[in-house]
Each structure stands twice: as structure tokens, then as C-alpha cells.
Design an enzyme around this catalytic site. Structure first.
Site, PDB file in Angstrom:
ATOM      1  N   GLN A 142       2.426   0.116   3.901  1.00  0.00           N
ATOM      2  CA  GLN A 142       2.261  -1.281   4.299  1.00  0.00           C
ATOM      3  C   GLN A 142       2.838  -2.179   3.213  1.00  0.00           C
ATOM      4  OE1 GLN A 142      -1.578  -2.263   5.872  1.00  0.00           O
ATOM      5  NE2 GLN A 142      -1.344  -4.444   5.511  1.00  0.00           N
TER       6      GLN A 142
ATOM      7  N   HIS B  89      -8.327 -41.595 -15.323  1.00  0.00           N
ATOM      8  CA  HIS B  89      -8.721 -42.685 -14.414  1.00  0.00           C
ATOM      9  C   HIS B  89     -10.222 -42.681 -14.118  1.00  0.00           C
ATOM     10  CE1 HIS B  89      -8.942 -45.222 -10.874  1.00  0.00           C
ATOM     11  NE2 HIS B  89      -9.572 -44.236 -10.297  1.00  0.00           N
TER      12      HIS B  89
ATOM     13  N   GLU C 276       0.860  -1.184   0.000  1.00  0.00           N
ATOM     14  CA  GLU C 276       0.000   0.000   0.000  1.00  0.00           C
ATOM     15  C   GLU C 276       0.893   1.230   0.000  1.00  0.00           C
ATOM     16  OE1 GLU C 276      -3.050  -0.074   2.997  1.00  0.00           O
ATOM     17  OE2 GLU C 276      -3.393  -2.224   2.727  1.00  0.00           O
TER      18      GLU C 276
END
Length: 837
Positions: free
Chosen positions: A262, A794, A249
Site C-alpha cells: 500500500q 496585538h 506499507e
């Protein structure tokens, strides 16, 4: 300490400062432009919680108590002093939990942030609100989703000088959508970034190459190119500092200065293999062996070691021996404790590059589209001579012996099948279990290096004719076969060890239903209790005998069995006993699996006659021959894996006693810790090295990787999840690949792991993928829907043999379909339709 300056903190201070506070302190100490501030530590929270009487009560009660209780005087005084030392400015007050910004969960926005706080009392009140927000509904729910225990959880609070933001936003140093590294994704808004986080406004969006600074994508004009280059460059330096892609941020103030407020790890990115090249022009393509085999969980380190040895063994068999077999061949890659195969040489090969899409047509249809798209990639242009490549490929194939064996199987199917399986039985019977740990490790290494490369091509050789015959039959018929008719020929195929195994389980259930003591045990006891009784020889005698016989034949199998480090059913048959307990609840003999299987075989033979009757002359003879070979050889599709798992079980049996010895010597905490070490490490442990801490660290990573929800089918060396580059579906329908014909209606049951799962008769099984560990559930399923798979995967093979409709390759099926929904599965059209009741 109750309060600490950001300047005093580093990433190691997470227990004191929480994730956000520790990261910001780390960035300030590294001289990144982070606003100054301080942290009210987790010790302060602990004192406040104690003073408020918060103990072990509900989150709602804890939230109310913390919000209503005054901040203890000592803490309040420390906050006032730190705030005054900062100059008493407007501040941002942010929650910073100890469970925040971790490698596997960011917790972004789960606790409160209060912006523009001014005045000592307002700051103290904001701190109290942050403490209380540790227990708000969204934070509690997030922690529960990520299995974060509440015990010992603490919250710090970051108080930072507010940035007078003119522009703010977020910066991802890697593209969070595609996963591509060195592509900064930037979003920006005018004013505070909180508008972006809250979704109040639509941000401008930009993509920037972090190395060159080139603006690759622009949707908006808030930021100019110079600002974008500065942001990308700072983001790249922060990523380099932390060693991982970052979610950052940021804000730009009125004077044009960039601030970082941040930074946390981007937790959603799939890691890149350590062997990936740094040079973006040297693009590598990694195909997930885990996803291809329907195993989304991580492998144990010994499971990974096994695939390293396998890769080295096959490389040596092709005339390309590697210097250190335990380290693996160049084609081996590893990421997120999962196995990837570097298929770049094939994708770049002018002759072989068409092979992956063709193989995926029958193996995994979604991956087919991915490879087709990759062939158009400008950085994956073919290199070399097509004629030379064709010659090398043919020579390598002949060297393995698979084509010669395929020809023998086409001419003499029964004799060739019996000969190959008899040779393999003899080879396995000849493996001896040495007495000493060192000799056991040598025997394990030799077994994995030499046995599969010797026998696997022979097994593949007897599978190829069945697959080829089916494809040729489709071409011979052309438009004369309607959708689903040719697939009917694949029902009730003989010689399939997986369906034989499931029918043997059904026989045990039927016998147990007739024996009162066995029926009572299966009805009244849990699978774990039954397993304990079996290992003690204490089940009712008929059930004990039946299980012993079954496990002598099939005990080498397991859920996620390609991880050699996991227990085999012979060690713990709880899953099987749970399946048997479920079977005895089936009352209608008309829907019994053996009855359905026999009916499917009759329908297949009848369909062959119908299809053959539509042709005349030589084409009729050719079609009859081809469909006959499909019936004789098609069921062998499961044999290679079945037999190789016998080898894996032997390897497991060689390693397990080494763990018991090391645990007895005090060098490991538990015997099964042996599977969390590699072969070289185990040799060091036998010599006396204590590796218990290594095991602890590996188990932490393993548990974290178990929580990963998405594993790329195909991963590129620049971090791109190749599936994200496919065109998005536009019709909104739930579509996949038709895999087993027919239409079934039922209640959907979404199952992500077969362990402990139960499926009511007739329910539609919705799964990410399947391996043989899942197939006991097929006996009660009304239909199958899978995220993975193609015609010969499978799950598709087994569904056809049981005669249940199946649609595979449905993107995000387990997310788009909910348990309890009524759905119609059309296995011929490849559609799943929700129905109103």
C-alpha cells in the site's frame, strides 16, 4: 465493470477503484514490487447497496443491511472467476473508498481489512464485510471531521495475494514528526504488519537518509543496514513517482523479497515552498507571516499577490529592485496558500542574527525560543564580516527614514504623531479610482508597490520610541519594580485605533439599548439579517446612522484583514452587528468597557507616580521622562497595521469592480472570483481569456487548506517544522508568557474563529491568536489565553488596555484547555490553572 485487474488500473481510476486500489494499480504499472490481485469496483458496491435497500438512512442501518444481505449473484460470480484466475491463494481483502488516500485526508484504517482469506465463499463474505465497514462508527466520524459528504460515497474492495511475511512494517518517506524530507522513518515488526497498525506490539524504529542510504537512527535489530537501504531507496522512488512524500506499507517474505502492499500520501506534512533549494546544505529559514499576524487560514490568490507586490516595493525602496514585481522579491516565499518570509540572510548574518530572537521577545515568545535554537544549527553558521554587516544595516535603516522619525517622535511626540498621520491621510485621500478595468489594475499595482514603502517607515518611526522607552524604563527600575507593575503603565493607553474602535462599538450598543426599535432589531434578528438591512438602509434610523458613522472610520477593517481578497466590514458588517447584539446583554455598568478603560488609565498614572517615587536624583527624572513617553507613544503600536489596512481596503475597492465586469462578460462565474486570480491572470482575463476553471481549481485547494490545523511558525527548506526541535516541556503545567497583569477566574471558552462567536461576560477567551477582528470579543472577556504572541503582540496590547489578565504563547492552548473548564489565569506569572468547582 464489476471487477478489474490491478494491472489495468492507474491513479486516474480512483472513482472506480478507490484510493488504495488506484494507487496499487499505478505502482504495479510502474513495475514496483506489488502483489498481484484485482479490485471489486465501486459500481459493484452501488449495485449491492441498491439490492440491500441502502438509501438515505442512518449509517447504522446501512451497515446492518449491507452485512446481512447476500452479495448479488452477478457480482459474486465475477469475484469467484477473478479469484480462480489468481490461483485461489490466500489473499488480503482490503477496503478502498473513493474518499480515501486523498491529498488532505488518508482515511488510514477507517474501513476493514481482512487478512489470510482462503476459499471463494470466504472471499465473498470478506467483500461484504468491507462494504459494510464504509458505515462503521470510526469511518463515519472521520468523514464528518474532514467534512467529507456521504452523498455519492462509494467503496471498492482490493483482493491481493497474501505475502508470507517474515517482517512487515511501514515506511514514511519523510519524517512524520519533524516534517523533514529525505529522512525515511521506518517501523518494523516480525510477522504481519497488522500487529503494528493495531498497536499490539512495539515496533523497531529506524531513520534513514534516502539520498545517501546512511542509517541515522536505530532502535531495534529486526532489519539490517542493507534491508534499510533497500527500503529507503524504494520509498524514494515511489515518492518521486507520485511527486509527494508517501506513507508506505511493506512486507519482506520468507525468501527475503520486498513487497509493497500500500502507498498513500502523507497528509499531515506542511508543503515546502516551491522556491526552496534542492541542496540540503543550502538550508533556508522561512518565517510565517500568517502565524505572526494571527491568521491561520490560507490567503486568497489576490491576497498572496498583494504580498508579492509589497515585497517587491520594499525591495525597491531598499535599492534592490526586482525584475518582475508581480512575482515578488527573493525574500517572499509561499506555501500552503500562506505567506512566508525567507529570513535566512538575517539568520546567517554575523551582526543581524541576534535580531529575530530579540524582536520575538516582545512579538511572539514561542518563536523567540525557535530562533534561539536555530542560531545553534550547524547548517546555519554565520557568514561574512560583522563590521561590514553592521554598516550595511545602519545605512539601510537610515535610508528608510525610520530612525530619524523615531528621534523626532521622542522629542516632540504629539506634533510628530499628528504630522505623520496627517500626511498619510492626505496621501490616501489623493488616490483616485479609475473608470476602466485595465486602469484599475494598474492603479492597484502602483498603490501596493509605492504607498506602503513610502509611509510604513514613518509609521514604524513613531512606534519605536514607545517600545524603546518601555524597555529602558525596565532597565532603569531593575529590581525596584515587582512583576506586573511596569505592565500596569500600559493600561488605557491613548491613540490606539483598535481600542478606540472597540469603545466606539460599545457606544453604539449603549445607544441601541436606549432605543426600543434598535434594541428589538438587535435582539430578534440574526447578524446576517441585520447586515442585509444595513446595506439596504433599512435598520432603525438611530442604529443606521451610528453604523454609517462607525464604518466611515473603521469599515476598512475585517477578520483576517491582511488578506486583501476578503470582504471589508464596510461591505458586510454582520460580525460587528453580532458583537453589538452581544454587548446590549451587558447590564452591569461597573464592568462597562469604557469604565474599565478609564479606570486602567487612572491606575497607569498612579503606578507611574509609585514607580518614580522609588528612585532619586537623575534616575528619577529619566524614569519620569521614559514612562511619559510610554503613555504618549505606546498606544501607537497598532497604528502601522491600521493605516496599511486602509491601503489594502483601497486595493480591494480597485479590484472588486473588475470582477463584476468579468462576471457580466461571462469570463467569471461570480464577481468575487476575481480574488482567486493573480494580477497577470486578470490582465489576460480582461483581454478575453476564460479563467473560470482556474478559479474552480483554486477554490478547491483553498477549501482544503482551510481545514489544515497546524501551520509552522518557522519552516525550514528541508521540510522541518522548527518548533518540533525545541525541548519538550517537562513540568506538565500550562505555562506561557505573562502579557497583562492580574488574576481572573472564569469558565474557559475555546474559540478558533471569531466569526459568529459569542463570549459570555467574564468568560476566559482561549484562542489560537487574535487580530483586530477578534477584539470586539475582548469587551466581555474576563481574561485572555493565546497560543501565539508576546508582550507587544496585538492581543496582549489590547488586553492590557482593557485591564484583563492575559497569558500568551501557550503551546496548543486550544487543545489542552476545554470549553466549560473552570480556570484561573495569572497574567503576572504567565500561568493557567484548572480549578475544581
Amino acid at each position: 465493470m464489476l471487477v478489474r485487474s490491478l494491472d489495468d488500473l492507474t491513479a486516474a481510476d480512483l472513482p472506480d477503484a478507490g484510493g488504495k486500489g488506484a494507487n496499487l494499480g499505478e505502482l504495479r504499472r510502474a513495475h514496483f514490487p506489488v502483489p498481484d490481485g484485482f479490485v471489486i469496483t465501486t459500481a459493484a458496491y452501488a449495485l449491492a447497496a441498491e439490492a440491500a435497500g441502502v438509501t438515505g438512512e442512518s449509517p447504522a442501518s446501512a451497515r446492518v443491511r449491507l452485512a446481512a444481505s447476500p452479495v448479488p449473484a452477478g457480482i459474486a460470480d465475477a469475484v469467484r472467476e477473478a479469484y480462480r484466475a489468481l490461483g485461489a491463494p490466500a489473499v488480503a481483502v482490503r477496503s478502498s473508498a473513493t474518499a480515501e488516500d486523498l491529498p488532505d485526508a488518508s482515511f488510514a484504517g477507517q474501513q476493514d481489512t481482512i487478512l489470510g482469506v482462503t476459499g471463494e465463499e470466504a472471499v465473498i463474505d470478506a467483500v461484504r464485510k468491507c462494504w459494510a465497514s464504509l458505515w462503521n462508527d470510526r469511518a463515519v466520524a472521520y468523514r464528518q471531521t474532514h467534512d467529507v459528504p456521504a452523498r455519492g460515497l462509494r467503496l471498492a474492495v482490493v483482493v491481493q495475494r497474501m505475502v508470507d511475511a517474515e517482517i512487515a512494517g511501514v515506511l514514511f518517506t519523510a519524517d512524520p514528526i519533524t516534517g523533514r524530507r529525505r529522512r525515511a522513518a521506518i517501523e518494523a515488526v516480525l510477522g504481519l504488519g497488522e500487529q503494528l497498525v493495531s498497536g499490539a506490539v512495539n515496533p523497531d524504529h529506524f531513520i534513514v537518509n534516502t539520498r545517501s542510504g546512511e542509517v541515522l537512527e536505530r532502535r531495534g535489530d529486526i532489519l539490517n543496514d542493507a534491508q534499510l537501504r533497500e527500503l529507503a531507496a524504494v520509498g524514494a522512488r515511489i515518492e518521486e513517482h507520485f511527486g509527494r512524500p508517501q506513507d508506505i506499507e511493506w512486507a519482506i517474505d520468507k525468501n527475503g523479497k520486498l513487497w509493497i502492499v500500500q502507498s498513500r500520501d502523507i497528509t499531515t506534512l506542511y508543503p515546502i515552498p516551491e522556491t526552496a533549494p534542492e541542496n540540503e546544505d543550502d538550508l533556508r529559514v522561512y518565517f510565517s507571516a500568517n502565524v505572526a499576524q494571527g491568521v491561520f487560514d490560507p490567503f486568497t490568490p489576490m491576497g498572496l499577490q498583494t504580498f508579492k507586490l509589497l515585497s517587491s516595493g520594499f525591495a525597491a525602496a531598499l535599492g534592490r529592485p526586482v525584475r518582475d514585481p508581480a512575482a515578488g522579491a527573493p525574500a517572499y516565499a509561499e506555501s500552503g496558500m500562506r505567506v512566508f518570509i525567507d529570513v535566512t540572510p538575517v539568520v546567517r548574518d554575523p551582526f543581524g542574527r541576534e535580531l529575530p530572537p530579540r524582536v520575538m521577545t516582545v512579538m511572539e515568545f514561542r518563536s523567540k525560543a525557535i530562533f534561539e535554537n536555530l542560531l545553534k544549527h550547524p547548517r546555519l553558521r554565520p557568514r561574512g564580516s560583522a563590521s561590514r554587516s553592521r554598516f550595511r544595516t545602519l545605512a539601510a535603516a537610515l535610508h528608510t527614514g525610520a530612525p530619524q522619525n523615531a528621534l523626532r517622535a521622542m522629542l516632540r511626540p504629539d506634533a510628530t504623531r499628528k504630522q505623520v498621520l496627517a500626511e498619510l491621510d492626505a496621501g490616501i485621500a489623493g488616490v483616485r479610482l479609475p473608470d476602466t478595468s485595465a486602469a484599475r489594475l494598474d492603479a492597484y499595482e502602483d498603490l501596493i508597490l509605492r504607498f506602503p514603502p513610502r509611509y510604513f517607515p514613518r509609521l514604524v518611526g513613531i512606534v519605536i520610541p514607545g517600545v524603546l522607552s518601555y524597555a529602558l524604563a525596565g532597565r532603569v527600575l531593575g529590581v525596584r519594580a515587582r512583576p506586573g507593575e511596569l505592565q500596569t503603565v500600559l493600561r488605557g493607553l491613548p491613540h490606539n485605533p483598535t481600542t478606540e474602535m472597540d469603545l466606539a462599538l460599545w457606544d453604539i450598543a449603549r445607544a441601541a439599548r436606549e432605543d426600543p426599535a434598535s434594541r428589538e432589531a438587535l435582539t430578534m434578528k440574526s447578524p446576517a439579517e441585520l447586515s442585509t438591512q444595513y446595506r439596504a438602509g433599512a435598520l432603525p434610523p438611530p442604529l443606521q446612522r451610528e453604523m454609517t458613522t462607525f464604518l466611515e472610520r473603521y469599515g476598512h477593517r475585517a477578520i483576517a484583514e491582511i488578506d486583501l481578497g476578503l470582504k471589508r466590514w464596510s461591505e458586510d458588517p454582520a460580525h460587528l452587528l453580532g458583537a453589538i447584539a452581544n454587548y446590549i446583554r451587558l447590564g452591569d455598568e461597573a464592568t462597562a468597557p469604557d469604565v474599565q478603560f478609564a479606570r486602567g488609565a487612572r491606575e497607569a498614572e498612579a503606578m507611574i507616580k509609585t514607580l518614580v517615587s522609588r528612585l532619586h536624583g537623575p534616575r528619577r527624572v529619566v524614569l519620569r521622562f521614559l514612562l511619559g513617553r510610554v503613555r504618549l507613544l505606546g498606544g501607537l503600536r497598532e497604528q502601522p497595521k491600521f493605516q496599511i489596512m486602509r491601503v489594502f481596503a483601497l486595493g480591494h475597492a480597485l479590484i472588486a469592480p473588475v470582477g463584476a465586469e468579468l462576471a457580466e462578460r461571462g469570463l467569471l462565474d461570480a464577481a468575487d472570483d476575481v480574488f482567486f486570480l493573480t494580477l497577470p491572470e486578470l490582465r489576460r482575463a480582461i483581454a478575453g481569456e476564460d479563467l473560470r476553471n482556474v478559479v474552480i481549481e483554486r477554490r478547491v485547494v483553498y477549501r482544503r487548506e482551510q481545514g489544515r490545523r497546524h501551520v509552522p511558525r518557522v519552516l525550514l527548506s528541508d521540510g522541518t517544522d522548527a518548533e518540533t526541535e525545541l525541548p519538550a516541556a517537562t513540568d506538565g503545567g500550562i505555562r506561557g508568557t505573562p502579557a497583562s497583569p492580574g488574576i481572573a477566574r472564569g469558565i474557559a471558552r475555546v474559540i478558533r474563529s471569531p466569526i459568529g462567536a459569542r463570549l459570555e461576560p467574564g468568560e476566559v477567551l482561549v484562542a489560537p491568536s487574535t487580530d483586530p477582528g477578534w477584539t470586539p470579543l475582548f469587551l466581555t472577556a474576563g481574561a485572555l489565553v493565546m497560543e501565539m504572541g508576546g508582550m507587544m503582540s496585538h492581543g496582549a496590547v489590547v488586553a492590557r488596555e482593557y485591564g484583563i489578565p492575559a497569558v500568551v504563547g501557550v503551546p496548543d492552548a486550544t487543545g489542552r484547555i476545554a470549553t466549560g473548564e473552570h480556570v484561573m489565569v495569572d497574567g503576572s506569572a504567565g500561568t493557567v490553572v484548572r480549578e475544581e468547582v
